[in-house]
Design a protein around this motif. Structure first.
Motif, PDB file in Angstrom:
ATOM      1  N   ASN A  11      46.839  34.342  44.551  1.00 56.36           N
ATOM      2  CA  ASN A  11      46.210  34.220  43.236  1.00 56.36           C
ATOM      3  C   ASN A  11      46.306  35.494  42.397  1.00 56.36           C
ATOM      4  N   VAL A  12      47.397  36.212  42.543  1.00 53.53           N
ATOM      5  CA  VAL A  12      47.615  37.436  41.767  1.00 53.53           C
ATOM      6  C   VAL A  12      48.813  37.202  40.850  1.00 53.53           C
ATOM      7  N   SER A  41      41.160  36.489  45.683  1.00 54.04           N
ATOM      8  CA  SER A  41      42.442  37.116  46.026  1.00 54.04           C
ATOM      9  C   SER A  41      42.728  37.191  47.524  1.00 54.04           C
ATOM     10  N   ARG A 165      44.042  46.644  48.678  1.00 55.83           N
ATOM     11  CA  ARG A 165      42.746  46.286  48.109  1.00 55.83           C
ATOM     12  C   ARG A 165      42.193  47.513  47.393  1.00 55.83           C
TER      13      ARG A 165
END
Length: 176
Positions: A11-12, A41, A165
């Motif tokens: 989902n990036v 994410s 992250r």
């Protein structure tokens, strides 16, 4: 034992779109308990009654994502306790103005001393890196976009499988 699965590239930027609800349901179907997620994410925490080696968990999760969702996604696993150690071991603690400047790269395997030397030699002003086991701490004073991380140097040139992250997310994963 509580684990955290870090899925790479979920989902990036509009790529590899998978709803977190779908992933939570899939993890539960794999027999994982108390599955929770953080942001959209690919951060999922779960419990297992008995410890399982990281590589077995990775293979199980990647296989299920491929079979059930038709997507190829790389996964990195850490125990929940690892996150407290990662935060406590930050070599740049107190040296950054905003959590946006700080990132952690989670590697499947430690990098070689040759790759470590290449990374440290390639760093330019405004970028600092420190390698601690299977993590690379990145203090990116000028942001990600023009850094070695943003340009893909670490993954492509050093040939390491990793997922990144930001510091805010790392802090949240301690409590997930």
């Amino acid at each position: 034992m509580r684990y955290v699965a870090l899925l790479r590239g979920i989902n990036v930027g509009g790529n590899t779109m998978i709803k977190m609800e779908v992933l939570r349901t899939m993890f539960e179907a794999l027999g994982f308990e108390h599955v929770t997620s953080y942001i959209n994410s690919g951060n999922l925490a779960f419990d297992l009654a008995t410890a399982i080696p990281d590589q077995a968990l990775i293979a199980n999760i990647e296989s299920a994502i491929g079979k059930d969702l038709g997507k190829q996604v790389s996964v990195v696993i850490r125990s929940q306790g690892d996150f407290a150690d990662i935060v406590a071991s930050n070599p740049f603690a107190g040296e950054f103005d905003s959590p946006k400047e700080m990132h952690v790269l989670f590697l499947r395997e430690p990098i070689s001393s040759v790759a470590e030397g290449q990374l440290l030699a390639a760093a330019t002003e405004g970028q600092r890196f420190a390698i601690r086991g299977r993590e690379i701490y990145c203090h990116l004073k000028l942001g990600v976009a023009n850094s070695l991380l943003g340009k893909g140097f670490i993954e492509k040139r050093l040939k390491v499988l990793m997922t990144a992250r930001n510091w805010r997310t790392v802090l949240r994963l301690v409590d997930l």
